[in-house]
Motif scaffolding. Structure first.
Motif, PDB file in Angstrom:
ATOM      1  N   LEU A   5       0.847  -1.188   0.000  1.00 43.41           N
ATOM      2  CA  LEU A   5       0.000   0.000   0.000  1.00 43.41           C
ATOM      3  C   LEU A   5       0.882   1.238   0.000  1.00 43.41           C
ATOM      4  CD1 LEU A   5      -2.830   1.352   0.399  1.00 43.41           C
ATOM      5  CD2 LEU A   5      -2.379   1.221   2.856  1.00 43.41           C
ATOM      6  N   ILE A 175      -3.048  -6.133   3.962  1.00 44.00           N
ATOM      7  CA  ILE A 175      -1.890  -5.342   3.566  1.00 44.00           C
ATOM      8  C   ILE A 175      -0.649  -5.852   4.289  1.00 44.00           C
ATOM      9  CG2 ILE A 175      -0.866  -3.044   3.577  1.00 44.00           C
ATOM     10  CD1 ILE A 175      -3.235  -3.340   1.661  1.00 44.00           C
ATOM     11  N   ALA A 268      -4.845   6.312  -1.301  1.00 44.51           N
ATOM     12  CA  ALA A 268      -4.306   5.020  -0.890  1.00 44.51           C
ATOM     13  C   ALA A 268      -4.248   4.149  -2.146  1.00 44.51           C
ATOM     14  CB  ALA A 268      -5.188   4.377   0.176  1.00 44.51           C
ATOM     15  N   LEU A 270      -2.917   0.611  -4.035  1.00 45.04           N
ATOM     16  CA  LEU A 270      -2.322  -0.721  -4.036  1.00 45.04           C
ATOM     17  C   LEU A 270      -1.399  -0.803  -5.233  1.00 45.04           C
ATOM     18  CD1 LEU A 270      -5.175  -3.264  -3.173  1.00 45.04           C
ATOM     19  CD2 LEU A 270      -3.180  -2.665  -1.791  1.00 45.04           C
TER      20      LEU A 270
END
Length: 430
Positions: A5, A175, A268, A270
């Motif tokens: 992340l 995560i 945020a 990924l």
């Protein structure tokens, strides 16, 4: 596959912004609501909605406090106004006006809350780590210890909900790594329970100093980084460096409540790093001083036919100054029994050393190239780019194909090899 992340804190970071961004990233809302319902804390509800920030559709996570627990955290007039006392939280009861006392919880009470809540072990550990970072920063600011400090920020209901929510969402998203290169912070002053304080407030300053977090000052008035936000970063960050190149798999946008010059948006993301594949292999070694060259040549052929990735010999000196050969075999774990059997059968060695090693391998694919002399097989390797340069491909003609075309055409090895590479590059515009 490990999940990484990346938190882009261009507009700072707070607890509610982080929760919103993680929910937008795909954290399960029902899992979060179940965890929060199990907290032995009263006086709050949550609202999850969509709002517009600078024209962007972002997720909003709002902790709704009852009158008794309201703390003005999002009241801009209270936070930055001139006449702070006009905004002191009061209520009327029985004909008189009274201030609401805030509950000053310490780490002991926080641990009890977390223990009683229905949290996974990983969510519990993450939440406790965030609270501990925040508690240590508050203790340092007030000249006391972690166990003795009774802090307002940590003990406030909305901070408890925010921190637990972040821990639950990170766990739900599974995560593994969190990258935060830098936090952007404002300046000026802010009004809190301790009075008027400079930005960054002492708790934030203590956290970034203790945990080596880079801070970039925007020169704009406002508190972009809250103590809860800084504590989240310090507790969950595993790296401050982004890979040289990566793929964005999914993006979550979380909105903040305070209205500053910069839009309150936390991204945020990924990411999946474009990297060399890590492959675990085994290396078999034997020192041999009494085998003929013909014997060892045959051993190599048998080992390669049996599945060895590579076989080579190195000249060595053994005990008593005997010149010898060290046999080195690279193989997978599954091939070890078969390859060891061949080594014991075909050589005079009485022992084999085994070591598990890691090797970095470029991503490979195979293709065919048609040249005037015929068709050739080629191996294509992907070399990762760096410093903003995109990755490149290299073409390696397969040995057997080159030799076959050489024999059929009468041309030299280098002529056929270079022709294959040139045709492949021309067809692929490299």
């Amino acid at each position: 596959m490990m999940k990484t992340l990346y938190l882009e804190c261009y507009s700072g970071i707070s607890g509610d912004m982080t929760v919103a961004a993680l929910l937008d990233l795909g954290a399960d809302e029902q899992v979060l609501r179940h965890a929060l319902a199990s907290l032995p804390v009263k006086g709050f509800d949550i609202k999850i909605s969509r709002v517009k920030k600078s024209g962007l559709d972002v997720c909003d996570f709002d902790v709704l406090l009852d009158e008794e627990h309201e703390n003005h955290d999002h009241d801009m007039a209270y936070l930055h106004g001139d006449d702070h006392m006009e905004h002191v939280h009061t209520h009327t009861h029985g004909g008189g006006e009274h201030m609401h006392p805030h509950i000053h919880r310490g780490m002991k009470e926080i641990r009890e809350i977390l223990t009683q809540a229905d949290l996974t072990p990983r969510a519990y550990e993450t939440a406790l780590r965030i609270f501990t970072v925040l508690g240590e920063a508050e203790a340092k600011a007030h000249g006391t210890t972690l166990e003795q400090v009774h802090f307002h920020e940590v003990g406030a209901v909305d901070s408890i909900v925010d921190i637990v929510s972040v821990a639950v969402c990170l766990d739900n998203l599974n995560i593994d790594n969190v990258i935060v290169p830098v936090l952007y912070e404002g300046g000026g002053t802010i009004h809190c329970q301790h009075g008027i304080l400079p930005v960054p407030v002492p708790a934030v300053s203590n956290i970034v100093a203790a945990h080596g977090i880079r801070l970039a000052l925007t020169g704009e008035n406002g508190e972009y980084v809250t103590p809860t936000g800084a504590a989240i970063v310090a507790a969950v960050r595993t790296s401050d460096k982004l890979p040289e190149s990566f793929v964005m798999e999914k993006i979550g946008l979380g909105g903040g409540k305070r209205e500053y010059k910069r839009p309150g948006i936390l991204r945020a993301i990924l990411i999946c790093e474009e990297e060399k594949e890590q492959e675990k292999i085994w290396k078999l070694e034997s020192n041999i001083d009494d085998c003929t060259g013909e014997n060892l040549g045959y051993v190599m052929e048998r080992l390669m036919e049996a599945g060895a990735r590579d076989v080579h010999y190195s000249a060595v000196y053994m005990k008593k100054n005997r010149p010898a050969w060290q046999l080195n075999v690279i193989c997978t774990e599954e091939s070890i029994p078969k390859l060891e059997q061949i080594i014991f059968e075909e050589t005079t060695t009485i022992g084999i050393r085994k070591n598990r090693v890691e090797r970095s391998v470029l991503k490979r694919t195979f293709d065919t190239v048609q040249i005037s002399e015929g068709e050739a097989k080629v191996k294509l390797c992907q070399v990762p780019g760096r410093d903003g340069v995109k990755s490149i491909q290299r073409c390696y003609p397969e040995y057997e194909s080159v030799v076959q075309l050489c024999r059929a055409s009468g041309k030299s090895y280098q002529e056929i090899y270079q022709e294959i590479v040139a045709v492949w590059h021309e067809e692929n515009r490299w």
